[in-house]
Enzyme design. Structure first.
Site, PDB file in Angstrom:
ATOM      1  N   GLY A 144       0.830  -1.193   0.000  1.00  0.00           N
ATOM      2  CA  GLY A 144       0.000   0.000   0.000  1.00  0.00           C
ATOM      3  C   GLY A 144       0.866   1.245   0.000  1.00  0.00           C
ATOM      4  N   SER A 145       0.342   2.303   0.603  1.00  0.00           N
ATOM      5  CA  SER A 145       1.032   3.591   0.530  1.00  0.00           C
ATOM      6  C   SER A 145       2.117   3.699   1.605  1.00  0.00           C
ATOM      7  CB  SER A 145       0.029   4.726   0.724  1.00  0.00           C
ATOM      8  OG  SER A 145      -0.477   4.701   2.048  1.00  0.00           O
ATOM      9  N   GLU A 183       5.686  -3.407   0.558  1.00  0.00           N
ATOM     10  CA  GLU A 183       5.767  -3.133  -0.894  1.00  0.00           C
ATOM     11  C   GLU A 183       4.932  -1.875  -1.100  1.00  0.00           C
ATOM     12  OE1 GLU A 183       5.603  -2.546  -4.103  1.00  0.00           O
ATOM     13  OE2 GLU A 183       5.613  -4.521  -5.008  1.00  0.00           O
ATOM     14  N   CYS A 199       1.733   0.638  -8.466  1.00  0.00           N
ATOM     15  CA  CYS A 199       2.959   1.214  -7.888  1.00  0.00           C
ATOM     16  C   CYS A 199       4.108   1.279  -8.889  1.00  0.00           C
ATOM     17  CB  CYS A 199       3.364   0.434  -6.644  1.00  0.00           C
ATOM     18  SG  CYS A 199       3.453  -1.340  -6.943  1.00  0.00           S
TER      19      CYS A 199
HETATM   20  P1  ADP Z   1      -4.979   3.876  -0.040  1.00  0.00           P
HETATM   21  O1  ADP Z   1      -3.879   4.490  -0.842  1.00  0.00           O
HETATM   22  O2  ADP Z   1      -5.976   3.094  -0.787  1.00  0.00           O
HETATM   23  O3  ADP Z   1      -5.563   4.758   1.042  1.00  0.00           O
HETATM   24  P2  ADP Z   1      -3.229   2.666   1.804  1.00  0.00           P
HETATM   25  O4  ADP Z   1      -2.045   2.137   1.160  1.00  0.00           O
HETATM   26  O5  ADP Z   1      -3.099   3.869   2.630  1.00  0.00           O
HETATM   27  O6  ADP Z   1      -4.314   2.733   0.696  1.00  0.00           O
HETATM   28  O7  ADP Z   1      -3.887   1.597   2.706  1.00  0.00           O
HETATM   29  C1  ADP Z   1      -3.962   0.280   2.297  1.00  0.00           C
HETATM   30  C2  ADP Z   1      -4.478  -0.585   3.418  1.00  0.00           C
HETATM   31  O8  ADP Z   1      -4.093  -0.089   4.689  1.00  0.00           O
HETATM   32  C3  ADP Z   1      -5.973  -0.704   3.440  1.00  0.00           C
HETATM   33  O9  ADP Z   1      -6.250  -2.087   3.556  1.00  0.00           O
HETATM   34  C4  ADP Z   1      -6.401   0.044   4.670  1.00  0.00           C
HETATM   35  O10 ADP Z   1      -7.512  -0.580   5.243  1.00  0.00           O
HETATM   36  C5  ADP Z   1      -5.196  -0.091   5.563  1.00  0.00           C
HETATM   37  N1  ADP Z   1      -5.024   0.995   6.517  1.00  0.00           N
HETATM   38  C6  ADP Z   1      -5.215   2.300   6.306  1.00  0.00           C
HETATM   39  N2  ADP Z   1      -4.967   3.005   7.435  1.00  0.00           N
HETATM   40  C7  ADP Z   1      -4.594   2.104   8.380  1.00  0.00           C
HETATM   41  C8  ADP Z   1      -4.180   2.196   9.772  1.00  0.00           C
HETATM   42  N3  ADP Z   1      -4.113   3.365  10.406  1.00  0.00           N
HETATM   43  N4  ADP Z   1      -3.855   1.061  10.419  1.00  0.00           N
HETATM   44  C9  ADP Z   1      -3.915  -0.113   9.771  1.00  0.00           C
HETATM   45  N5  ADP Z   1      -4.285  -0.256   8.494  1.00  0.00           N
HETATM   46  C10 ADP Z   1      -4.622   0.827   7.799  1.00  0.00           C
END
Ligand code: ADP
Length: 486
Positions: free
Chosen positions: A231-232, A253, A287
């Site tokens: 994710g991000s 990743e 990504c």
């Molecule tokens: P996006 O760019 O779609 O917002 P992110 O990469 O930030 O995605 O987040 C991807 C994943 O991380 C999602 O499954 C989301 O539910 C989870 N997520 C977002 N914030 C939190 C947090 N504070 N703690 C744990 N998981 C999180």
């Protein structure tokens, strides 16, 4: 078509009582695709407990027994191709070509992982103690908690599941709330049908805003040994801080900026095809998408003309329609970010080469030139994560290289040149996890070690993931009398 699974999968059982639900919507028109279980702490705790109790038997299963299961899962995945392509379109706005590619890549990954149980699992080492034999053997970590993303939902969820499981770990998956079915629930269905032992894979879905509560359970449990997140970098920083306090391993990743350098001796048609694909694949929501291309000034106008012709011809609309490459962006936040980047760059004096408009959430693939270097679209600090590409001319390849390196990210890069040796020399200096000479920044093969450096994270796919999902145990056996200092 099977009814879509919409509830938690824990200990080999689908929850009978779905309980509270949330709506999963189609990014094209906001229609409700499914009502999916909105889980929380109790479900996450049950999932971790199930994964922990399944762990010893799974870790000790013979490679041949595991192999059969992965091979069966590959066949089931292929059999369900059409249904998964449809699901990816309605849940994540994925075009047919990318969806179909994900199904093939996933089956390929499952077939390759089927053999990883037979890889050498350690080394015999020399010891300075007479009569001592030393062994370094790999053992699985335990329970791995996986966070799967919505963008390459189907394949990236498989990667999150298969890499740890192939090396003897059990998993709990928390899919993205934006695509919980294609990023977790379908995989659980496939493993269930293939006959994976109960508890080896567990999936907990949750409503938007509830991710942190599920994550709490993972961080608190002594059985969860690794946080495996795609994710991000923004979310990874939160997870990384918490993992640090809980002393848990992380595999991250994350995003990328992914520059391409087109040298003056490049095949311009090939370069235009590679950039058009690399920038606009899944409407720029991957990504590894190319965000910026640096082009030798002598061929710049010719290249841009060839690229613009290709990009303007990409068909946009409903991903279920044949030939549509550019589907909707995942949500309005993504649309607004893309629009804001374009608007800001144009206001600062950039030139619009093609695109710039949108219909609903379907944003036209857009190319900007002459973007001031400080503009958010061009400064390499944050991914736009939409169909936006910046093209920039250079006079000196070294200056282009320095500019391309000037980003906190380090996922993928690419160089187009007629001289492969020259490309290779430059490639070896790139501070990225991946670099392609005469190829797109976007390339996925199940066997290859994709992954990033710097703010793009760490961890590698393919069988290289053994480094991420096992630890080394040193065992010695001494046959002599032994030597002790006192
Ligand atoms: P996006 O760019 O779609 O917002 P992110 O990469 O930030 O995605 O987040 C991807 C994943 O991380 C999602 O499954 C989301 O539910 C989870 N997520 C977002 N914030 C939190 C947090 N504070 N703690 C744990 N998981 C999180």
């Amino acid at each position: 078509m099977n009814p879509l699974p919409n509830t938690h999968y824990v200990g080999g059982v689908w929850a009978e009582d779905v309980g509270p639900t949330f709506d999963v919507t189609n990014p094209l028109d906001d229609s409700v695709v499914a009502k999916v279980a909105a889980g929380g702490r109790p479900e996450a705790e049950a999932a971790v407990a199930a994964a922990q109790s399944a762990f010893p038997a799974w870790a000790n299963m013979t490679p041949g027994e595991r192999q059969l299961l992965f091979l069966r899962a590959a066949d089931i995945t292929e059999r369900r191709h059409d249904e998964i392509v449809h699901l990816l379109a309605v849940e994540a706005g994925t075009g047919r070509a990318f969806a179909s590619f994900q199904v093939k890549l996933s089956a390929n990954l499952l077939r390759q992982a089927a053999s990883w149980g037979y890889l050498p699992y350690g080394d015999l080492l020399r010891s300075d103690t007479p009569g001592r034999m030393a062994m370094a053997t790999r053992k699985p970590l335990g329970v791995v908690a996986g966070f799967t993303p919505w963008n390459g939902a189907f394949f990236l969820a498989w990667r999150t599941i298969v890499l740890p499981m192939a090396f003897g770990n059990t998993v709990v998956i928390k899919p993205s709330e934006l695509a919980p079915m294609s990023a977790g629930l379908v995989q659980a269905e496939i493993f269930h049908e293939a006959g994976f032992p109960p508890g080896t894979i567990n999936v907990i879905t949750h409503a938007p805003g509830d991710a942190a509560g599920i994550a709490d359970v993972f961080f608190e449990s002594p059985h969860v040994r690794c946080i495996n997140f795609t994710g991000s970098d923004r979310t990874a920083r939160i997870l990384g801080e918490r993992a640090g306090r809980a002393l848990k391993r992380t595999v991250f990743e994350l995003g990328g900026y992914n520059p391409m350098i087109v040298l003056e001796d490049a095949d311009l048609d090939h370069a235009a095809r590679a950039v058009n694909f690399g920038a606009f694949f899944h409407q720029g929501q991957i990504c590894m998408n190319t965000r910026k291309v640096y082009v030798a000034r002598t061929v710049h106008d010719d290249f841009v003309a060839r690229l613009a012709t290709r990009t303007a011809a990409l068909k946009s609309g409903d991903p279920l329609e044949a030939g549509v490459v550019i589907g909707p962006l995942i949500n309005y936040t993504a649309v607004e970010k893309t629009e804001a980047r374009i608007h800001e760059a144009l206001t600062a004096g950039a030139k619009l080469v093609t695109g710039g408009q949108r219909t609903g959430r379907v944003h036209a693939p857009t190319i900007l030139a002459d973007v001031p270097p400080g503009s958010p679209a061009a400064n390499g600090c944050d991914e736009t994560f939409g169909p936006l590409l910046v093209v920039e001319a250079f006079d000196d390849p070294e200056e282009a290289f320095a500019r391309a390196q000037n980003t906190p990210f380090g996922l993928s890069a690419a160089i187009m040149t007629g001289d492969a040796a020259r490309g290779l020399a430059m490639a070896q200096r790139f501070d990225t996890g991946i670099v392609h000479v005469n190829g797109s920044t976007m390339a996925g093969e199940a066997s290859l070690p994709n992954g990033g450096v710097k703010d793009s994270g760490w961890g590698r796919s393919g069988h290289y993931a053994v480094e991420d999902f096992t630890e080394i145990r040193l065992t010695t056996v001494t046959t002599g009398p032994g030597h002790y200092p006192f």
